[in-house]
Motif scaffolding. Structure first.
Motif, short mmCIF file in Angstrom:
data_model
loop_
_atom_site.label_atom_id
_atom_site.label_comp_id
_atom_site.label_asym_id
_atom_site.label_seq_id
_atom_site.Cartn_x
_atom_site.Cartn_y
_atom_site.Cartn_z
N CYS A 218 -3.01 16.51 -1.99
CA CYS A 218 -3.13 16.52 -0.52
C CYS A 218 -2.73 17.88 0.04
O CYS A 218 -3.41 18.43 0.92
N ASN B 92 -8.30 7.18 6.10
CA ASN B 92 -9.43 7.39 5.17
C ASN B 92 -10.74 6.90 5.78
O ASN B 92 -11.51 6.15 5.18
N ILE C 138 -5.48 20.57 -0.85
CA ILE C 138 -6.71 20.47 -0.06
C ILE C 138 -6.47 20.95 1.38
O ILE C 138 -7.31 21.63 1.97
N PHE D 241 -10.18 10.95 -0.75
CA PHE D 241 -10.91 12.19 -1.06
C PHE D 241 -12.19 11.96 -1.85
O PHE D 241 -13.15 12.71 -1.73
N SER E 229 -15.76 10.48 -2.89
CA SER E 229 -16.89 10.06 -2.08
C SER E 229 -18.00 9.57 -2.99
O SER E 229 -18.45 10.30 -3.89
N THR F 289 -5.46 11.06 6.20
CA THR F 289 -6.14 11.05 4.90
C THR F 289 -5.10 11.03 3.80
O THR F 289 -4.21 11.88 3.76
N HIS G 122 -13.07 14.58 -5.57
CA HIS G 122 -13.01 15.85 -4.85
C HIS G 122 -12.87 16.98 -5.88
O HIS G 122 -12.24 16.81 -6.93
N GLN H 76 -9.41 17.40 -7.21
CA GLN H 76 -9.01 16.38 -8.18
C GLN H 76 -9.57 16.71 -9.56
O GLN H 76 -8.88 16.57 -10.58
#
Length: 266
Positions: free
Chosen positions: A183, A84, A186, A153, A155, A148, A160, A163
Motif C-alpha cells: 500500500c 475498494n 503504490i 489492487f 483487477s 483502498t 497489481h 504485487q
C-alpha cells in the motif's frame, strides 16, 4: 496399558493411606472409580465433537452477516465510505479505529495490526490517494472518503504490477508487513508522479513532477514501514522496477576491509 494393569495388580489399595487412595481414585485406578473415569473421558470426547459440529455454521458466516445492534453501542455513529470501490455503511462506536472497522466489521484482514501505535506501518491503507496509518485513524472521520486496502489492487484476477514485483524480487519473508509495504509503495508512486518532497530532497523549492526517485529517496520515503525480517533490499528492487523499469541490483556497496580498518583506527 498392559504394564499399567500389571502394576495395579501389585498394589494393594488397602496398604495406601487416605490421600494416596484419593489420588488413585481420581486417576481412575481404583475399582470404585473406573466407571466414573470412563464416563468422564466419554463426556469430554463428546463435548469436543459437539463443539466443532455446532460452531461450524457460526464460523462459516462472516462478521457482516450478523445483524447490527447499534443500541448496544454507547457512542454509535453511522459512517458511509467507499472501500475498494464498494460503498459501505457501518454503524459503529465513534471511538473505533479504521483498522478495527476493516478487520472486525468488514472482514478485510489483509490490513494487519502490528504495534497499534502508528510505529510499524503494517496497517497502512490508502485514503483518498494518500497513505495513512489505519490504527491511528478513527473510522468516524472517514465519512465520504475512498479507502483502498491491499485486497483492492487486483483487477479481474490480475495482480497489481507492484504485487507482481514483490513476488518476483522476494520482497517479503513472513509476509506480515507486506500488505502495508505494498500500500505504501503504490501510494509512493503517485507521490513521485506529483513531485512531492521528502526529508532528503535536496531542493524543495525546485518543484518537478514525475520524479525518478534515487535509492536514498526510496529508503527514506518507505522508512515508516518496518520489516522485521529485513527484506528491505528486495523491497527497494521491487519498487524500482515498477517506478522506473530499473531491474538492476542496488548500487550501494558493503564496506571493504580497508574501510573497516580505517574506521576502526579513526
Amino acid at each position: 496399558m498392559k504394564n499399567l494393569e500389571r502394576w495395579k495388580e501389585k498394589i494393594e489399595l488397602d496398604d495406601l493411606n487416605a490421600d494416596e487412595r484419593e489420588i488413585f481414585n481420581q486417576m481412575g485406578m481404583g475399582k470404585s472409580s473406573r466407571r466414573k473415569f470412563v464416563k468422564k473421558v466419554s463426556a469430554a470426547s463428546l463435548s469436543i465433537w459437539a463443539s466443532s459440529y455446532f460452531s461450524s455454521e457460526l464460523y462459516a458466516n462472516s462478521v457482516t452477516d450478523f445483524s447490527e445492534k447499534p443500541w448496544k453501542l454507547l457512542n454509535a455513529v453511522k459512517v458511509n465510505f467507499q472501500v475498494n470501490d464498494t460503498s459501505k455503511t457501518l454503524t459503529l462506536d465513534s471511538r473505533m479505529s479504521l483498522l478495527d472497522a476493516l478487520r472486525e466489521r468488514l472482514t478485510l484482514t489483509g490490513t494487519k495490526k502490528g504495534c497499534d501505535h502508528g510505529q510499524c506501518g503494517a496497517c497502512t491503507v490508502i485514503i483518498d490517494g494518500k497513505r495513512n496509518l489505519s490504527c491511528l485513524t478513527l473510522a468516524a472521520t472517514c465519512e465520504g472518503k475512498k479507502i483502498t486496502t491491499v485486497e483492492g489492487f487486483a483487477s479481474n484476477g490480475e495482480m497489481h504490477p507492484m504485487q507482481k514485483a514483490f513476488l518476483k524480487h522476494d520482497g517479503f519473508q513472513c509476509g506480515y508487513c507486506t500488505p502495508g509495504q505494498i500500500c505504501s509503495s503504490i501510494a509512493l508512486l503517485e507521490e513521485a508522479k506529483n513531485g512531492e518532497a521528502s526529508y532528503v530532497t535536496e531542493d524543495i523549492k525546485n518543484f518537478q513532477s514525475d520524479l525518478k526517485l534515487s535509492e536514498e529517496e526510496i529508503r527514506e520515503r518507505m522508512s515508516g514501514n518496518i520489516c522485521r525480517c529485513g527484506a528491505y533490499n528486495n523491497i527497494v528492487l521491487a519498487f524500482k522496477e515498477v517506478h522506473s523499469g530499473d531491474d538492476e541490483m542496488p548500487t550501494w556497496e558493503f564496506a571493504t576491509q580497508e574501510q573497516m580498518d580505517n574506521a576502526k583506527n579513526a
